[in-house]
Scaffold this motif. Sequence first.
Motif, PDB file in Angstrom:
ATOM      1  N   GLY A 134       1.620  -7.599   2.585  1.00 53.70           N
ATOM      2  CA  GLY A 134       1.459  -8.961   2.954  1.00 53.70           C
ATOM      3  C   GLY A 134       1.764 -10.177   1.798  1.00 53.70           C
ATOM      4  O   GLY A 134       1.425 -11.294   2.132  1.00 53.70           O
ATOM      5  N   LYS A 167       6.157  -9.525  -1.044  1.00 52.54           N
ATOM      6  CA  LYS A 167       7.092  -8.879  -2.110  1.00 52.54           C
ATOM      7  C   LYS A 167       8.602  -8.676  -1.269  1.00 52.54           C
ATOM      8  O   LYS A 167       9.604  -8.879  -1.835  1.00 52.54           O
ATOM      9  CB  LYS A 167       6.837  -7.282  -2.202  1.00 52.54           C
ATOM     10  CG  LYS A 167       5.436  -7.414  -2.856  1.00 52.54           C
ATOM     11  CD  LYS A 167       5.068  -5.708  -3.167  1.00 52.54           C
ATOM     12  CE  LYS A 167       4.853  -4.950  -1.595  1.00 52.54           C
ATOM     13  NZ  LYS A 167       3.852  -5.192  -0.761  1.00 52.54           N
ATOM     14  N   SER A 168       8.467  -8.074  -0.038  1.00 47.46           N
ATOM     15  CA  SER A 168       9.872  -7.664   0.499  1.00 47.46           C
ATOM     16  C   SER A 168      10.690  -9.059   0.883  1.00 47.46           C
ATOM     17  O   SER A 168      11.904  -9.022   0.483  1.00 47.46           O
ATOM     18  CB  SER A 168       9.853  -6.759   1.784  1.00 47.46           C
ATOM     19  OG  SER A 168       9.084  -7.501   2.813  1.00 47.46           O
ATOM     20  N   THR A 169       9.981  -9.955   1.096  1.00 48.03           N
ATOM     21  CA  THR A 169      10.753 -11.246   1.599  1.00 48.03           C
ATOM     22  C   THR A 169      11.476 -11.904   0.456  1.00 48.03           C
ATOM     23  O   THR A 169      12.465 -12.246   0.396  1.00 48.03           O
ATOM     24  CB  THR A 169       9.759 -12.493   2.169  1.00 48.03           C
ATOM     25  OG1 THR A 169       9.138 -11.781   3.226  1.00 48.03           O
ATOM     26  CG2 THR A 169      10.531 -13.667   2.634  1.00 48.03           C
ATOM     27  N   ARG A 211       0.919 -11.373   8.293  1.00 44.33           N
ATOM     28  CA  ARG A 211       1.249 -10.158   8.829  1.00 44.33           C
ATOM     29  C   ARG A 211       0.854 -10.442  10.298  1.00 44.33           C
ATOM     30  O   ARG A 211       1.744  -9.801  11.114  1.00 44.33           O
ATOM     31  CB  ARG A 211       0.795  -9.047   8.307  1.00 44.33           C
ATOM     32  CG  ARG A 211       1.233  -7.632   8.686  1.00 44.33           C
ATOM     33  CD  ARG A 211       2.514  -7.289   8.517  1.00 44.33           C
ATOM     34  NE  ARG A 211       3.209  -7.589   7.517  1.00 44.33           N
ATOM     35  CZ  ARG A 211       3.632  -6.862   6.244  1.00 44.33           C
ATOM     36  NH1 ARG A 211       3.005  -5.484   6.367  1.00 44.33           N
ATOM     37  NH2 ARG A 211       4.051  -7.051   5.412  1.00 44.33           N
ATOM     38  N   LYS A 220       1.264 -20.564  -2.331  1.00 42.40           N
ATOM     39  CA  LYS A 220       2.609 -21.047  -2.606  1.00 42.40           C
ATOM     40  C   LYS A 220       3.410 -20.543  -1.391  1.00 42.40           C
ATOM     41  O   LYS A 220       3.397 -19.381  -0.778  1.00 42.40           O
ATOM     42  CB  LYS A 220       3.286 -20.238  -3.628  1.00 42.40           C
ATOM     43  CG  LYS A 220       2.418 -20.707  -5.084  1.00 42.40           C
ATOM     44  CD  LYS A 220       3.004 -20.065  -6.203  1.00 42.40           C
ATOM     45  CE  LYS A 220       2.510 -20.817  -7.681  1.00 42.40           C
ATOM     46  NZ  LYS A 220       2.859 -20.073  -8.654  1.00 42.40           N
TER      47      LYS A 220
HETATM   48  O1  CDP Z   1       6.312  -6.860   1.566  1.00 46.28           O
HETATM   49  P1  CDP Z   1       5.030  -7.665   2.005  1.00 46.28           P
HETATM   50  O2  CDP Z   1       4.174  -6.811   2.527  1.00 46.28           O
HETATM   51  O3  CDP Z   1       4.395  -7.757   0.529  1.00 46.28           O
HETATM   52  O4  CDP Z   1       5.182  -9.054   2.296  1.00 46.28           O
HETATM   53  P2  CDP Z   1       6.480  -9.714   3.501  1.00 46.28           P
HETATM   54  O5  CDP Z   1       6.707  -8.792   4.143  1.00 46.28           O
HETATM   55  O6  CDP Z   1       7.613 -10.189   2.358  1.00 46.28           O
HETATM   56  O7  CDP Z   1       5.761 -11.186   3.819  1.00 46.28           O
HETATM   57  C1  CDP Z   1       4.842 -10.884   4.825  1.00 46.28           C
HETATM   58  C2  CDP Z   1       4.934 -12.212   5.491  1.00 46.28           C
HETATM   59  O8  CDP Z   1       4.409 -13.434   4.971  1.00 46.28           O
HETATM   60  C3  CDP Z   1       6.529 -12.710   6.010  1.00 46.28           C
HETATM   61  O9  CDP Z   1       6.443 -13.101   7.194  1.00 46.28           O
HETATM   62  C4  CDP Z   1       6.905 -13.775   4.810  1.00 46.28           C
HETATM   63  O10 CDP Z   1       7.624 -14.854   5.645  1.00 46.28           O
HETATM   64  C5  CDP Z   1       5.442 -14.573   4.821  1.00 46.28           C
HETATM   65  N1  CDP Z   1       5.280 -15.030   3.483  1.00 46.28           N
HETATM   66  C6  CDP Z   1       4.636 -16.215   3.305  1.00 46.28           C
HETATM   67  O11 CDP Z   1       4.619 -16.926   4.600  1.00 46.28           O
HETATM   68  N2  CDP Z   1       4.456 -17.007   2.127  1.00 46.28           N
HETATM   69  C7  CDP Z   1       4.816 -16.299   0.875  1.00 46.28           C
HETATM   70  N3  CDP Z   1       4.656 -16.893  -0.056  1.00 46.28           N
HETATM   71  C8  CDP Z   1       5.198 -14.904   1.175  1.00 46.28           C
HETATM   72  C9  CDP Z   1       5.466 -14.240   2.430  1.00 46.28           C
END
Ligand code: CDP
Length: 222
Positions: A13, A16-18, A152, A201
């Motif tokens: 969360g 990373k992936s976004t 998440r 951020k």
């Molecule tokens: O891949 P990871 O589990 O690290 O996280 P993600 O799936 O990229 O992000 C989880 C959620 O947080 C997504 O819905 C993104 O849009 C959101 N997000 C956010 O609101 N603000 C950020 N700075 C990064 C991610």
Amino acid sequence: MKNTVIAIDGPAGSGKSTIAKIIANMLGYIYIDTGAMYRAITYKAVKMDVDPDDENGIVDIVRSSDIDFSDGKILLDGEDISEQIRMPVVNERVSKIASIKDVRLMMVDLQRKIAGKHNVVMDGRDIGTHVFPDAKYKFYVEADIVERAKRRHLEMVEKGYEIKLSSVIEDLSERDRQDRTREFAPLVKAEDAIAIDTTTKNIEQVTQDILHYIRRGDKNEN
Ligand code: CDP
Ligand code: CDP
């Protein structure tokens, strides 16, 4: 010429992936979601009713599975399982399965093979420390646990899952604990990774931070 690897590690969360997807798009690199690979094996184990503690059974699944990526989808034995791998039961079991050394060795082998053919942005837990310790760019993204769980939780509610924020906090905390304490290739910031705290951020700001470091790195080289 050697391919470029951009490694993005961090807990669940953190974004990373976004961010990895956006950066890959902007640079014309291939994006590889290594978490999806561990999730695919976990999903197959759930479907075949193999217990996550049955290490031999899980290793057999990995040996007899074909994992591939196509158009941003993950394919398991040719079938698109991108939605199924986000099920709560997969969240619960994936870190146990990802702690099995032989599972990791096979996944890492595949990750290195994919990256051998392309410039890649790869996100996960051990990319900068273990999979590509010599990656040209390494980032470690973090965020406060409640903020990560809120992000998440929102995603899961939007997908139609009825789930409480408190269970998401529990799931992420437990996965973080297992990922950080496993013996082989645990989640840890690589010494030479750039740390970015994403708690306050938005995605645009984090993307700009990362691009700034990449452009600076490229300039220093020329
Ligand atoms: O891949 P990871 O589990 O690290 O996280 P993600 O799936 O990229 O992000 C989880 C959620 O947080 C997504 O819905 C993104 O849009 C959101 N997000 C956010 O609101 N603000 C950020 N700075 C990064 C991610
Ligand atoms: O998207 P989220 O951050 O929830 O997790 P993910 O990136 O899809 O990864 C799911 C799980 O796979 C993690 O909690 C780790 O247990 C495992 N994983 C790993 O061990 N090594 C990686 N390189 C990527 C994921």
